[in-house]
Design a protein around this motif. Structure first.
Motif, short mmCIF file in Angstrom:
data_model
loop_
_atom_site.label_atom_id
_atom_site.label_comp_id
_atom_site.label_asym_id
_atom_site.label_seq_id
_atom_site.Cartn_x
_atom_site.Cartn_y
_atom_site.Cartn_z
N GLY A 73 0.80 -1.17 0.05
CA GLY A 73 -0.25 -0.01 -0.02
C GLY A 73 1.17 1.27 -0.11
O GLY A 73 0.24 2.43 -0.12
N TYR B 71 -4.00 4.58 -6.51
CA TYR B 71 -5.24 5.15 -5.70
C TYR B 71 -5.98 6.25 -6.82
O TYR B 71 -5.92 7.50 -6.40
N SER C 164 -10.02 5.43 4.20
CA SER C 164 -9.95 4.64 3.03
C SER C 164 -9.05 5.14 1.93
O SER C 164 -8.64 4.71 1.19
N PRO D 51 -5.70 7.48 0.59
CA PRO D 51 -4.30 7.39 1.09
C PRO D 51 -3.84 8.98 1.44
O PRO D 51 -4.64 9.79 1.37
N TRP E 27 0.87 6.63 0.51
CA TRP E 27 0.27 5.47 1.30
C TRP E 27 -0.93 5.37 1.72
O TRP E 27 -1.44 6.25 1.78
N GLY E 28 -1.37 4.20 1.68
CA GLY E 28 -2.97 4.04 2.18
C GLY E 28 -2.94 2.45 2.39
O GLY E 28 -2.13 1.87 2.29
N GLY E 29 -4.44 2.04 2.28
CA GLY E 29 -4.60 0.58 2.41
C GLY E 29 -3.97 0.01 3.93
O GLY E 29 -3.86 0.66 4.70
N PRO E 30 -3.18 -1.06 3.68
CA PRO E 30 -2.57 -1.86 4.95
C PRO E 30 -1.59 -1.09 5.43
O PRO E 30 -1.29 -1.32 6.55
N SER E 31 -1.04 0.24 4.86
CA SER E 31 -0.01 0.84 5.62
C SER E 31 -0.68 2.09 5.93
O SER E 31 0.21 2.96 6.72
N ARG E 32 -1.89 2.42 5.99
CA ARG E 32 -2.45 3.89 6.18
C ARG E 32 -2.09 4.10 7.75
O ARG E 32 -1.72 5.41 8.08
#
Ligand code: MD6
Ligand code: FE
Length: 222
Positions: free
Chosen positions: A21, A112, A143, A145, A181-186
């Protein structure tokens, strides 16, 4: 071990995955740098960079301002987003089109698409300034990034896991680099080590970081 032994990225890589992410787009903002800096000067003339207080009573070594519909604020009451600059009582400066466009292009490049930033936090680092490990969790909309643009002097960015105790990796961020960065790293912990002194051709003895965020609606914050 040398400080940079665990820097995994050669600087000629244009695109690198930091974690699931999280993507580093090398030099992505270089082409627009003069335009971005001109817009930045207009923003800080209206909403000057200032050293905010932390809720714990410390003064931040990083100087901050914001533009966009919402700005990031820290004081004795805590961290939050606010529609007005507490120093002037005025709304934050509008987000310049060149900022919005760069953030959207970088987010799309990183996977994204459809990112529409509501806030841009501006951080200025003088030599010695740092940002301790933290999570960006003042936003309601997790949700979306975060898009982070580095300008000026290089910095060592620490990027950890979802627990404060996870040992962070170190990445060197140079002028024009963009991290999305987003998703699992947010909610990953991250920070910036004390800035080394130097002189940058466009920015002089400082580093500027722009972070674009989607905050999400909250009746309590409007
Ligand atoms: C900085 N950046 O690079 C500080 N936060 O100066 C951040 O704190 C940050 O780069 C969330 C996402 C990306 C970032
Ligand atoms: Fe952050």
């Amino acid at each position: 071990m040398d400080l940079f032994d665990d820097l995994p990225l050669p600087t000629d890589v244009a695109y690198a995955s930091l974690a699931p992410g999280a993507v580093l787009l090398r030099a992505f903002a270089c082409e627009a740098d003069a335009t971005l800096l001109q817009a930045l000067n207009g923003i800080v003339a209206q909403a000057p960079l200032r050293h905010m207080q932390t809720p714990g009573g410390y003064t931040m070594s990083v100087a901050t301002s914001s533009c966009g519909r919402l700005g990031w604020v820290s004081d004795a009451r805590g961290y939050r987003y606010a529609a007005r600059d507490p120093q002037s009582g005025q709304p934050w400066p509008l987000m310049p089109d060149c900022f919005t466009q760069l953030a959207q292009r970088a987010a799309t490049e990183a996977g994204y698409a459809g990112f529409a930033p509501e806030a841009c936090l501006i951080n200025q680092y003088a030599p010695g300034a740092k940002l301790s490990l933290h999570q960006d969790r003042d936003e309601l909309d997790l949700s979306a990034p975060i898009v982070s643009v580095s300008l000026g002097l290089p910095a060592v960015f620490q990027f950890g896991g979802l627990q404060r105790s996870d040992r962070p990796q170190r990445h060197r961020l140079l002028h024009g680099d963009v991290v999305v960065w987003g998703g699992p790293s947010r909610l990953a912990f991250h920070g910036v080590l004390p800035l080394a002194d130097g002189e940058h051709a466009l920015l002089g003895r400082r580093r500027i970081n722009l972070t674009f965020r989607r905050v999400g609606e909250s009746p309590a914050r409007t």
